[in-house]
Design a protein around this motif. Structure first.
Motif, PDB file in Angstrom:
ATOM      1  N   GLY A 101      11.078   4.062   4.135  1.00 53.98           N
ATOM      2  CA  GLY A 101      10.480   5.218   3.496  1.00 53.98           C
ATOM      3  C   GLY A 101       9.317   5.786   4.294  1.00 53.98           C
ATOM      4  O   GLY A 101       8.972   5.311   5.374  1.00 53.98           O
ATOM      5  N   MET A 102       8.710   6.827   3.754  1.00 50.10           N
ATOM      6  CA  MET A 102       7.574   7.453   4.416  1.00 50.10           C
ATOM      7  C   MET A 102       6.458   6.442   4.668  1.00 50.10           C
ATOM      8  O   MET A 102       6.144   5.626   3.813  1.00 50.10           O
ATOM      9  CB  MET A 102       7.053   8.610   3.557  1.00 50.10           C
ATOM     10  N   ASN A 103       5.897   6.472   5.870  1.00 47.92           N
ATOM     11  CA  ASN A 103       4.773   5.641   6.319  1.00 47.92           C
ATOM     12  C   ASN A 103       5.163   4.215   6.708  1.00 47.92           C
ATOM     13  O   ASN A 103       4.311   3.434   7.143  1.00 47.92           O
ATOM     14  CB  ASN A 103       3.649   5.592   5.277  1.00 47.92           C
ATOM     15  N   GLY A 104       6.442   3.832   6.570  1.00 52.18           N
ATOM     16  CA  GLY A 104       6.878   2.522   7.014  1.00 52.18           C
ATOM     17  C   GLY A 104       6.172   1.397   6.276  1.00 52.18           C
ATOM     18  O   GLY A 104       5.766   1.543   5.121  1.00 52.18           O
ATOM     19  N   ILE A 105       6.025   0.254   6.958  1.00 54.33           N
ATOM     20  CA  ILE A 105       5.337  -0.892   6.363  1.00 54.33           C
ATOM     21  C   ILE A 105       4.124  -1.241   7.219  1.00 54.33           C
ATOM     22  O   ILE A 105       4.135  -1.073   8.447  1.00 54.33           O
ATOM     23  CB  ILE A 105       6.267  -2.115   6.236  1.00 54.33           C
ATOM     24  N   ALA A 106       3.072  -1.710   6.591  1.00 55.78           N
ATOM     25  CA  ALA A 106       1.876  -2.137   7.309  1.00 55.78           C
ATOM     26  C   ALA A 106       2.105  -3.537   7.871  1.00 55.78           C
ATOM     27  O   ALA A 106       2.531  -4.443   7.147  1.00 55.78           O
ATOM     28  CB  ALA A 106       0.668  -2.122   6.385  1.00 55.78           C
ATOM     29  N   ILE A 107       1.806  -3.704   9.171  1.00 56.09           N
ATOM     30  CA  ILE A 107       1.940  -5.006   9.816  1.00 56.09           C
ATOM     31  C   ILE A 107       0.654  -5.799   9.700  1.00 56.09           C
ATOM     32  O   ILE A 107       0.647  -6.993   9.411  1.00 56.09           O
ATOM     33  CB  ILE A 107       2.299  -4.825  11.305  1.00 56.09           C
ATOM     34  N   ASP A 108      -0.479  -5.113   9.928  1.00 54.77           N
ATOM     35  CA  ASP A 108      -1.765  -5.803   9.981  1.00 54.77           C
ATOM     36  C   ASP A 108      -2.861  -4.746   9.988  1.00 54.77           C
ATOM     37  O   ASP A 108      -2.601  -3.562  10.186  1.00 54.77           O
ATOM     38  CB  ASP A 108      -1.838  -6.654  11.256  1.00 54.77           C
ATOM     39  N   THR A 109      -4.090  -5.178   9.803  1.00 52.55           N
ATOM     40  CA  THR A 109      -5.236  -4.295   9.981  1.00 52.55           C
ATOM     41  C   THR A 109      -5.645  -4.292  11.451  1.00 52.55           C
ATOM     42  O   THR A 109      -5.405  -5.261  12.175  1.00 52.55           O
ATOM     43  CB  THR A 109      -6.422  -4.743   9.119  1.00 52.55           C
ATOM     44  N   VAL A 110      -6.282  -3.205  11.877  1.00 56.63           N
ATOM     45  CA  VAL A 110      -6.671  -3.066  13.281  1.00 56.63           C
ATOM     46  C   VAL A 110      -8.106  -2.580  13.375  1.00 56.63           C
ATOM     47  O   VAL A 110      -8.686  -2.066  12.408  1.00 56.63           O
ATOM     48  CB  VAL A 110      -5.743  -2.082  14.029  1.00 56.63           C
ATOM     49  N   GLY A 111      -8.680  -2.710  14.573  1.00 57.53           N
ATOM     50  CA  GLY A 111     -10.021  -2.221  14.829  1.00 57.53           C
ATOM     51  C   GLY A 111     -10.036  -0.722  15.074  1.00 57.53           C
ATOM     52  O   GLY A 111      -9.001  -0.105  15.337  1.00 57.53           O
TER      53      GLY A 111
END
Length: 467
Positions: free
Chosen positions: A68-78
């Motif tokens: 779907g829209m925006n996909g899936i979050a893998i991790d947080t980033v700096g």
């Protein structure tokens, strides 16, 4: 706000998804950056950073987004992070993604499959938290849920990571270059083997590492510019490297081929691919399938040119290359060439906020190529991909170069109600043609076409099509 879009283009340059707009992949608040894409089956896998998260998406051939829209979050980033992604050269499902966290002081690698399943846990594998200030990183995936990652912190380093949480070559990896190393690139070169190219001062260095051992490091030149070199497999156990060089009055393009043990196969110091006046930079390359390469570069900041170098280091096309895109207003960015697997390449670049593409064949011909506006009884020399614009009631002859096997061409008609009739070289009627019919022109023959009551339709011929 900047979002991520994706587009599919077929081998004839015809847009497949949502006309020229592409398909929106993300619409989150915040600026999207570092989009990476790799083909998968007839679709694509995409990873990018948006806001404070690294994200992942699978696009099917019909433009449907798996997650779907925006996909899936893998991790947080700096806040200053950028992302790299790679997939195995085969069609297996090992995907590796690297990015930095916590103000670029921690490098993290995630290994996933095409279902979005993380093989390295929720937080991935922390590769380097010992040296502050990671300025660059790249990653290459292997079989068996493993990957090799390179980065620059206190020096240029390399390590292998394996699911679920192993650092195979020690807690800080293996040092390759000094603290002055920059602009590095890597390519998978065999089972558990990696070639790395980088700039160190004005030296261009290449190394081969396998199974945690540095097999060799060679210096190709001491006159390299501070530009990213490009390294690719030659498909025969070695690699080909192209770079920007400063030994002349202006920046020029040079290339070298190395065999498996690291020996230079071409002229010592590199083959001068393009040494004409003005600046040439941003080299990109793909193997030609015979031990050589097709190399493209930016010329004088606003045009694209290319050259083919054969397995012996000889230039195949005209001196200083062929013009792929002539000088236009606006600088060229994000130049890239993608291997089609048959000795040809698809070239893409950004200019004036537009994404542009062309296909280059191994014989130096382009698709789309030259646009001809023909008049009554005009004769022209047409190449692969040329476009011929024909007004109504015009008889035009096309004479093709003898070196071609066939021509992939497009004819556009200006008015309404198309009727297209072809004749062979001795004047015999071949037959009538209509919308979407395909033709093949034989080299050295003059084929005459008669157009009446033309329209704004297109007829596209491919290299393997027949009358």
């Amino acid at each position: 706000m900047g979002d991520v879009f994706v587009q599919r283009v077929d081998s004839s340059g015809i847009i497949q998804w949502n006309d020229s707009l592409g398909v929106r992949v993300s619409d989150l608040v915040g600026v999207a950056r570092s989009p990476n894409i790799t083909t998968w089956l007839s679709g694509a896998i995409i990873a990018w950073i948006e806001g404070d998260s690294a994200r992942f998406q699978v696009m099917y051939s019909d433009s449907t987004a798996k997650f779907g829209m925006n996909g899936i979050a893998i991790d947080t980033v700096g806040p200053n992070s950028y992302l790299r992604m790679t997939k195995r050269l085969s069609e297996d499902t090992t995907i590796a993604i690297s990015f930095t966290k916590d103000q670029d002081s921690v490098l993290v690698v995630h290994i996933l499959d095409t279902l979005g399943n993380k093989k390295t846990g929720v937080s991935g594998i922390g590769v380097d938290s010992f040296f502050a200030g990671i300025s660059e990183h790249n990653v290459a995936a292997f079989d068996n849920d493993s990957a090799v990652v390179t980065w620059i912190s206190d020096s240029l380093r390399i390590n292998m990571v394996s699911a679920p949480d192993s650092l195979e070559w020690g807690p800080v990896g293996i040092g390759l270059g000094s603290s002055t190393a920059s602009n590095h690139q890597l390519v998978e070169s065999g089972p558990m083997s990696i070639h790395v190219a980088w700039i160190e001062g004005t030296d261009l260095k290449v190394a081969n590492v396998s199974d945690g051992i540095i097999n060799w490091i060679v210096t190709l030149t001491t006159t390299a510019a501070s530009d990213y070199p490009k390294i690719e497999n030659d498909l025969f156990g070695g690699v080909i490297v192209a770079w920007t060089d400063t030994r002349g009055a202006d920046n020029d393009i040079y290339a070298q081929r190395l065999d498996g043990p690291g020996n230079e196969m071409w002229t010592a110091g590199g083959v001068p691919v393009c040494v004409k006046p003005w600046t040439q930079d941003m080299p990109q390359l793909v193997p030609d399938g015979t031990g050589g390469a097709i190399i493209v570069w930016r010329d004088d900041y606003n045009s694209v040119e290319g050259q083919r170098v054969d397995s012996n280091g000889d230039l195949v096309w005209m001196s200083d290359g062929v013009v792929i895109s002539g000088a236009n207003v606006g600088s060229i960015f994000s130049l890239n060439i993608t291997d089609t697997g048959d000795g040809n390449g698809i070239i893409s670049w950004v200019q004036n906020s537009n994404v542009l593409m062309k296909k280059v064949y191994g014989n130096g011909l382009l698709y789309p190529g030259t646009v001809f506006n023909v008049g009554i009884s005009d004769t022209l020399q047409a190449d692969v991909g040329d476009t011929i614009i024909v007004p109504i009631f015009v008889k035009e002859a096309i004479t093709l170069a003898d070196s071609l096997v066939s021509v992939d061409f497009k004819i556009t008609f200006e008015d309404s109600l198309l009727q297209f009739v072809g004749w062979d070289t001795v004047g015999a009627l071949i037959g009538g043609f209509s919308m979407n019919d395909t033709v093949k022109i034989i080299p050295g023959m003059e084929d005459t076409f008669i157009v009446s009551a033309a329209s704004s339709q297109e007829m596209v011929g491919g290299p393997d099509d027949t009358l």
